[in-house]
Write a protein that holds these residues in place. Structure first.
Motif, PDB file in Angstrom:
ATOM      1  N   ASP A  49       0.806  -1.226   0.000  1.00  0.00           N
ATOM      2  CA  ASP A  49       0.000   0.000   0.000  1.00  0.00           C
ATOM      3  C   ASP A  49       0.837   1.273   0.000  1.00  0.00           C
ATOM      4  O   ASP A  49       0.339   2.347  -0.317  1.00  0.00           O
ATOM      5  N   THR A  52       3.286   3.200  -5.328  1.00  0.00           N
ATOM      6  CA  THR A  52       2.495   3.546  -6.504  1.00  0.00           C
ATOM      7  C   THR A  52       3.252   3.033  -7.720  1.00  0.00           C
ATOM      8  O   THR A  52       4.397   2.577  -7.594  1.00  0.00           O
ATOM      9  N   ASP A  53       2.647   3.132  -8.894  1.00  0.00           N
ATOM     10  CA  ASP A  53       3.348   2.686 -10.108  1.00  0.00           C
ATOM     11  C   ASP A  53       4.698   3.373 -10.262  1.00  0.00           C
ATOM     12  O   ASP A  53       5.686   2.755 -10.629  1.00  0.00           O
ATOM     13  N   SER A  55       6.700   4.429  -8.077  1.00  0.00           N
ATOM     14  CA  SER A  55       7.690   4.109  -7.036  1.00  0.00           C
ATOM     15  C   SER A  55       8.880   3.344  -7.601  1.00  0.00           C
ATOM     16  O   SER A  55       9.992   3.452  -7.087  1.00  0.00           O
TER      17      SER A  55
END
Length: 76
Positions: A49, A52-53, A55
């Motif tokens: 969680d 994100t993409d 990251s």
């Protein structure tokens, strides 16, 4: 593939995936470099969680990416 290509590929994969696949597997963008990918997946797996993409970009040294899937950890 470049990041934008990987993003489009992931989006298409998510649209085509069966609901059971979406529940059982992570589908993520990782660096194409094997060592960098392994490090990213290791960190991602600790707390998905938090990622994100985009990251994956800070783990990638050559701007080459791939989309991978792997089974989610079972929560007891």
């Amino acid at each position: 593939m470049k990041y934008n290509e990987a993003l489009a590929y992931k989006k298409e994969a998510l649209q085509k995936a069966d609901e059971s696949v979406l529940q059982e597997y992570h589908i993520i963008i990782t660096p194409a470099n094997t060592a960098e990918s392994a490090k990213y997946i290791e960190e991602f797996s600790k707390n998905p969680d938090d990622f994100t993409d985009s990251s994956c970009k800070k783990y990638c040294s050559n701007d080459e990416y791939e989309v991978v899937s792997f089974r989610k950890e079972k929560e007891d």
